[in-house]
Design a protein around this motif. Structure first.
Motif, short mmCIF file in Angstrom:
data_model
loop_
_atom_site.label_atom_id
_atom_site.label_comp_id
_atom_site.label_asym_id
_atom_site.label_seq_id
_atom_site.Cartn_x
_atom_site.Cartn_y
_atom_site.Cartn_z
N GLY A 150 -2.77 0.50 -4.17
CA GLY A 150 -1.68 -0.42 -3.97
C GLY A 150 -2.29 -1.85 -4.70
N ARG A 169 -10.69 1.39 2.54
CA ARG A 169 -9.21 1.43 2.15
C ARG A 169 -9.28 1.92 0.75
NH1 ARG A 169 -6.65 -2.08 -0.67
NH2 ARG A 169 -8.20 -3.81 -0.24
N THR A 170 -9.86 1.23 -0.27
CA THR A 170 -9.41 1.61 -1.61
C THR A 170 -9.74 3.09 -2.03
OG1 THR A 170 -11.46 0.54 -2.58
CG2 THR A 170 -9.77 -0.88 -2.28
N LEU A 223 -6.11 4.61 -0.30
CA LEU A 223 -4.97 3.83 -0.29
C LEU A 223 -4.79 3.21 -1.70
CD1 LEU A 223 -4.66 2.53 3.30
CD2 LEU A 223 -3.27 4.63 2.29
N LEU A 267 0.78 -1.09 0.09
CA LEU A 267 -0.02 0.09 0.05
C LEU A 267 0.89 1.31 0.01
CD1 LEU A 267 -2.82 -1.16 2.57
CD2 LEU A 267 -2.75 -1.28 0.14
#
Length: 114
Positions: free
Chosen positions: A87, A81-82, A85, A9
């Motif tokens: 990754g 999260r996506t 961040l 990430l």
């Protein structure tokens, strides 16, 4: 065979949704026998570049790792999260305790006729 979920990430400013993700992810792992074995922390780069953080989650097997990732409880929090961040996330099967890289090389040579 033990399996792992690995996430590389990129670092970004912490967002409230990322904190919520961190607060909720553990509960998604428990039903599948998942546990963090690396969760961020200092990285010592010995070769190449490594922009970001590493997360490794261990599972009893690849089937449970896949089931966790596809579970409704994880899919519900994944956007937290996506959205913030970037990754890569992969699943990979581990090797047996008696794994030998030299035996692996010999098998490859036999298969290639080398």
């Amino acid at each position: 065979m033990t399996a792992y979920a690995l996430a590389h990430l990129r670092r970004a400013p912490i967002h409230a949704e990322v904190l919520e993700y961190l607060e909720r992810i553990q509960a998604t792992l428990v039903p599948f026998g998942g546990r963090f074995i690396v969760h961020g922390g200092p990285i010592e780069v010995l070769e190449g570049d490594w922009p970001g953080d590493l997360v490794i989650i261990e599972f009893p097997d690849l089937s449970r790792a896949r089931s966790w990732y596809g579970s409704p409880t994880y899919q519900e929090i994944k956007p937290l999260r996506t959205r913030h961040l970037a990754g890569e996330v992969i699943l990979v099967e581990g090797v047996a305790a008696d794994h030998s890289s030299s035996e692996m090389a010999a098998a490859i040579r036999r298969a290639d006729g080398s």
